[in-house]
Motif scaffolding. Structure first.
Motif, PDB file in Angstrom:
ATOM      1  N   LEU A  37       0.814  -1.205   0.000  1.00 45.47           N
ATOM      2  CA  LEU A  37       0.000   0.000   0.000  1.00 45.47           C
ATOM      3  C   LEU A  37       0.855   1.265   0.000  1.00 45.47           C
ATOM      4  N   LEU A  38       2.086   1.157   0.495  1.00 43.81           N
ATOM      5  CA  LEU A  38       2.952   2.327   0.520  1.00 43.81           C
ATOM      6  C   LEU A  38       3.272   2.831  -0.884  1.00 43.81           C
ATOM      7  N   GLY A  79      -4.243   6.173   3.982  1.00 45.08           N
ATOM      8  CA  GLY A  79      -3.471   5.030   3.483  1.00 45.08           C
ATOM      9  C   GLY A  79      -2.377   4.611   4.445  1.00 45.08           C
ATOM     10  N   GLN A  80      -1.732   5.585   5.096  1.00 41.86           N
ATOM     11  CA  GLN A  80      -0.684   5.244   6.062  1.00 41.86           C
ATOM     12  C   GLN A  80      -1.276   4.524   7.274  1.00 41.86           C
ATOM     13  N   THR A  99       7.504   6.917  10.134  1.00 42.67           N
ATOM     14  CA  THR A  99       6.306   7.204   9.341  1.00 42.67           C
ATOM     15  C   THR A  99       5.305   8.043  10.135  1.00 42.67           C
ATOM     16  N   THR A 104      -6.018  14.695  -1.542  1.00 41.80           N
ATOM     17  CA  THR A 104      -4.994  13.655  -1.740  1.00 41.80           C
ATOM     18  C   THR A 104      -4.110  13.512  -0.502  1.00 41.80           C
ATOM     19  N   ASN A 114       0.349   4.965  -1.669  1.00 40.05           N
ATOM     20  CA  ASN A 114       0.442   6.184  -0.866  1.00 40.05           C
ATOM     21  C   ASN A 114       1.470   7.150  -1.440  1.00 40.05           C
ATOM     22  N   THR A 115       2.572   6.612  -1.931  1.00 38.38           N
ATOM     23  CA  THR A 115       3.604   7.464  -2.530  1.00 38.38           C
ATOM     24  C   THR A 115       3.065   8.177  -3.763  1.00 38.38           C
ATOM     25  N   PHE A 131      -3.588  10.184   1.615  1.00 41.33           N
ATOM     26  CA  PHE A 131      -2.271   9.659   2.007  1.00 41.33           C
ATOM     27  C   PHE A 131      -2.261   9.259   3.477  1.00 41.33           C
ATOM     28  N   VAL A 146      -0.017   8.923  -4.357  1.00 40.60           N
ATOM     29  CA  VAL A 146      -0.999   9.914  -3.914  1.00 40.60           C
ATOM     30  C   VAL A 146      -0.301  11.183  -3.425  1.00 40.60           C
ATOM     31  N   LEU A 147       0.807  11.014  -2.697  1.00 42.63           N
ATOM     32  CA  LEU A 147       1.532  12.185  -2.200  1.00 42.63           C
ATOM     33  C   LEU A 147       2.182  12.951  -3.351  1.00 42.63           C
ATOM     34  N   TRP A 166       9.571  11.939   2.257  1.00 40.20           N
ATOM     35  CA  TRP A 166       8.902  10.646   2.176  1.00 40.20           C
ATOM     36  C   TRP A 166       9.613   9.702   1.206  1.00 40.20           C
TER      37      TRP A 166
END
Length: 234
Positions: A88-89, A135-136, A163, A128, A92-93, A132, A95-96, A211
């Motif tokens: 999932l990271l 998601g984290q 994190t 977004t 998330n990346t 993120f 999205v960021l 990140w």
């Protein structure tokens, strides 16, 4: 120690690049033209808010550099058990990255006076960024469901600490982004709005860089890079 030096050199490089675009080395006594034009230019070239934010980001960069150094030193001990990086990271990346791009678009729109595009960019960046954070938290829940608890292993503790600290800085950025968005919808002065959007974009780009460095660290790429550098230097 070498990790801190490398990280600080990268931060210094970004700071040097940014300052080089702020007319710090100009010589107004050698300029030609109306004096009032250059006075106004010098006042707007380097706003105090940008200097303050730059100093703050340098401190934050040093903080994460210390975390990174401690991470590398601790992982050399025998009780270190690296935990798997949730897939999932990756999402998330992405999205960021989208959040940072949206703020950059908002910054460009603010310079052009396109208020509707500014509002769209700010709204996209905020949504977004929230995605993120969600998601984290979801990634944390997946890890705890698989038995990777905070106190189970030093690697787990570092994962949640690093994190979590990054997430807290995202939350702080959302506060500033909310104030900027309120100004965009309430008819703030164009100059003030432009500065606020530029500050948000500057902060977001920095958090994205942090990140990406964290992601490389947790995935093991940073350790591989450091080993390659050590082999080249020996």
């Amino acid at each position: 120690m070498s990790v801190i030096i490398v990280f600080l050199l990268v931060i210094a490089g970004f700071a040097g690049w940014w300052l080089s675009h702020q007319r710090l080395m100009t010589k107004p006594w050698l300029e030609q033209g109306m004096a009032g034009d250059f006075v106004a230019l010098d006042r707007s070239a380097l706003p105090t808010a940008k200097i303050g934010l730059g100093v703050f980001l340098a401190v934050v960069g040093c903080l994460f550099a210390l975390f990174t150094s401690a991470y590398f030193m601790r992982m050399e001990l025998s009780d270190w058990r690296a935990l798997p990086v949730p897939r999932l990271l990756w999402l998330n990346t992405g999205v960021l990255v989208l959040s940072s791009v949206a703020l950059q678009c908002a910054s460009v729109a603010a310079r052009r006076g396109q208020i509707e595009n500014v509002r769209l960019g700010l709204a996209t960046a905020g949504l977004t960024a929230l995605a993120f954070l969600i998601g984290q938290i979801t990634a944390w829940r997946e890890l705890t469901a698989d038995g990777y608890f905070l106190t189970s292993n030093p690697a787990n503790s570092f994962f949640y600490l690093i994190t979590g600290m990054h997430g807290l800085h995202i939350v702080g950025g959302l506060v500033g982004l909310g104030r900027t968005s309120a100004g965009a919808w309430n008819g703030a002065r164009p100059e003030r709005l432009r500065l606020s959007v530029e500050l948000c974009a500057m902060y977001w780009h920095f958090l994205l860089f942090i990140w990406l460095a964290i992601f490389a660290l947790l995935a093991g790429w940073a350790a591989t890079f450091i080993d390659i550098c050590r082999q080249l230097l020996t």
